[in-house]
Write a protein that holds these residues in place. Structure first.
Motif, PDB file in Angstrom:
ATOM      1  N   TYR A 215       0.853  -1.186   0.000  1.00  0.00           N
ATOM      2  CA  TYR A 215       0.000   0.000   0.000  1.00  0.00           C
ATOM      3  C   TYR A 215       0.889   1.235   0.000  1.00  0.00           C
ATOM      4  CZ  TYR A 215      -3.633   3.326   1.468  1.00  0.00           C
ATOM      5  OH  TYR A 215      -4.501   4.392   1.543  1.00  0.00           O
ATOM      6  N   ALA A 229      -3.588   2.773   7.785  1.00  0.00           N
ATOM      7  CA  ALA A 229      -2.712   1.629   8.030  1.00  0.00           C
ATOM      8  C   ALA A 229      -3.430   0.521   8.794  1.00  0.00           C
ATOM      9  CB  ALA A 229      -1.472   2.084   8.804  1.00  0.00           C
ATOM     10  N   VAL A 241       3.442  -1.362   3.955  1.00  0.00           N
ATOM     11  CA  VAL A 241       3.198   0.032   3.574  1.00  0.00           C
ATOM     12  C   VAL A 241       4.496   0.640   3.055  1.00  0.00           C
ATOM     13  CG1 VAL A 241       2.619   2.340   4.420  1.00  0.00           C
ATOM     14  CG2 VAL A 241       1.298   0.363   5.191  1.00  0.00           C
ATOM     15  N   VAL A 259       1.977   4.644  11.275  1.00  0.00           N
ATOM     16  CA  VAL A 259       1.982   3.323  10.643  1.00  0.00           C
ATOM     17  C   VAL A 259       2.604   2.297  11.580  1.00  0.00           C
ATOM     18  CG1 VAL A 259       2.879   1.971   8.703  1.00  0.00           C
ATOM     19  CG2 VAL A 259       2.015   4.280   8.317  1.00  0.00           C
ATOM     20  N   CYS A 264       2.189  -2.095  11.226  1.00  0.00           N
ATOM     21  CA  CYS A 264       2.377  -2.441   9.814  1.00  0.00           C
ATOM     22  C   CYS A 264       3.864  -2.352   9.465  1.00  0.00           C
ATOM     23  CB  CYS A 264       1.613  -1.478   8.902  1.00  0.00           C
ATOM     24  SG  CYS A 264      -0.130  -1.852   8.733  1.00  0.00           S
ATOM     25  N   MET A 266       6.929  -1.504   7.168  1.00  0.00           N
ATOM     26  CA  MET A 266       6.938  -0.437   6.167  1.00  0.00           C
ATOM     27  C   MET A 266       8.288  -0.273   5.501  1.00  0.00           C
ATOM     28  SD  MET A 266       6.601   2.924   8.642  1.00  0.00           S
ATOM     29  CE  MET A 266       6.654   2.478  10.379  1.00  0.00           C
TER      30      MET A 266
END
Length: 415
Positions: A215, A229, A241, A259, A264, A266
């Motif tokens: 994403y 998120a 992410v 985030v 998440c 990343m």
């Protein structure tokens, strides 16, 4: 506040702590205030900053400490912020899976297509054999845009069919036959309706079974990134992410912390044609780069420190981190300080923060002279002044390095 400015403010504050006595409560408190203000200006969550500030203040209030209080404060901040920013999972690709399917999704305006192509080119340089599939059937020019972003470096599959699922399946099948080990699928975007986007993309993901769903998110949304998120993680258990537009963005730290709070994994990336790198986010490494520990190496004098000293002497900047009195420089020195600050304002951040900047080329000094509208001799003289000051500070630092409770008091001569 941009990430670079945050690092500069925090780094200078810890440098000041580095040469401050355990008994100098007021100066330690002033440094701590500057650090917490910098974190808040960078959009860090207030609850996290308040906790760090509270723990640091407890160290300052200690009647005794086995080592420098400044270093103890640094260690507390490193541990606390690393814990707060740890998403719990790494976004690193540990090895080549054959084939690995990666699906890109994102809202409109986040440069998803360009990021998707850069991701393919980046992994090509790392030894992968990537390929791109354009499953965006919403935009008429989607295939053309992705092809342009790929720069003819990565093979691309796409057509004008209206069924993204069929299109993705055909492209994946083709590149599996071609023995491609990284198949990246670009999908349709949406305008702000991320809940609708996630539901549609979840159904598409079920048909292609990707190893990773990425994403793409622009850091400019700051702490508002948390809701996106969190919703993304709920829909995609194998989600990652990618946060873009990190440098120069006042909300970047807020987006990163948001985030991370959503747990998440990343990747940090950049927008712009010349920026190709992707960095898997690791909380402790990120915090270390943010805090700039001065105890890892000897104190180094830079042009930026000289610049702020001159501005304080000129009365252009509040002296938050030391107890220097009001300006007492002569008219001659006043003119020289103003001229030197103008020259330094024409220099890059890298030059201002590099302690070895005295090795600057003659051509570069001429460029700086032209930009600051002074004679090149003035630039040369300023660099000589900096070299003299840096040598004096280093000698003073060397003499006082073992005196943990009696830091050096820097006295700047009017060179």
């Amino acid at each position: 506040m941009a990430l670079e400015e945050v690092r500069g403010r925090i780094g200078r504050s810890f440098q000041e702590m580095h040469k401050t006595s355990n008994k100098d409560w007021m100066r330690l408190k002033s440094c701590l205030d500057e650090i917490t203000c910098a974190l808040l200006d960078a959009d860090f969550p207030r609850l996290a900053v308040d906790e760090v500030e509270r723990n640091s203040q407890e160290i300052i209030n200690l009647p005794k400490a086995s080592k420098k209080k400044g270093k103890l404060i640094y260690e507390v901040m490193l541990a606390k912020l690393s814990s707060k920013l740890d998403p719990g999972k790494s976004a690193l690709i540990r090895g080549k899976l054959e084939p690995s399917i990666v699906m890109f999704i994102g809202l409109r305006g986040v440069d998803k297509t360009k990021t998707c192509a850069k991701y393919a080119r980046y992994h090509r340089k790392k030894g992968f054999r990537p390929a791109l599939v354009c499953a965006d059937t919403f935009r008429i020019d989607a295939f053309v845009r992705l092809n342009k972003a790929a720069k003819d470096e990565v093979p691309l599959y796409g057509s004008y069919t209206t069924d993204p699922g069929t299109l993705a399946a055909e492209g994946i099948a083709k590149f599996k036959n071609d023995k491609r080990d990284l198949i990246i699928v670009d999908t349709s975007d949406r305008h702000k309706q991320y809940s609708t986007l996630f539901e549609e993309m979840r159904l598409l993901a079920e048909s292609m079974n990707p190893a990773r769903v990425v994403y793409v998110m622009d850091s400019s949304i700051g702490q508002a990134a948390f809701d996106q998120a969190q919703a993304f993680k709920q829909c995609f258990t194998r989600g990652v992410v990618i946060i873009t537009n990190i440098h120069g963005n006042s909300k970047a730290c807020g987006a990163i912390s948001a985030v991370a709070a959503a747990k998440c994994p990343m990747i940090l990336a950049e927008t712009g044609e010349k920026r190709e790198d992707f960095e898997a986010f690791e909380a402790e490494a990120f915090v270390r780069s943010l805090l700039k520990n001065p105890w890892d190496k000897p104190y180094e004098y830079t042009l930026r420190l000289m610049y702020h000293h001159y501005r304080r002497e000129l009365g252009l900047e509040k002296n938050l981190l030391s107890h220097l009195g009001p300006s007492s420089c002569s008219k001659l020195n006043h003119e020289k300080y103003r001229r030197y600050t103008t020259i330094m304002e024409s220099m890059t951040d890298e030059e201002l923060d590099n302690p070895n900047v005295t090795q600057m080329s003659e051509e570069r000094m001429m460029e700086i002279a032209e930009a600051s509208k002074v004679d090149v001799k003035q630039v040369v003289q300023m660099m000589i002044t900096f070299k003299i000051k840096a040598k004096g500070v280093m000698e003073l630092e060397e003499r006082s390095r073992n005196e943990s409770d009696r830091p050096p008091k820097l006295r700047f001569s009017n060179v």
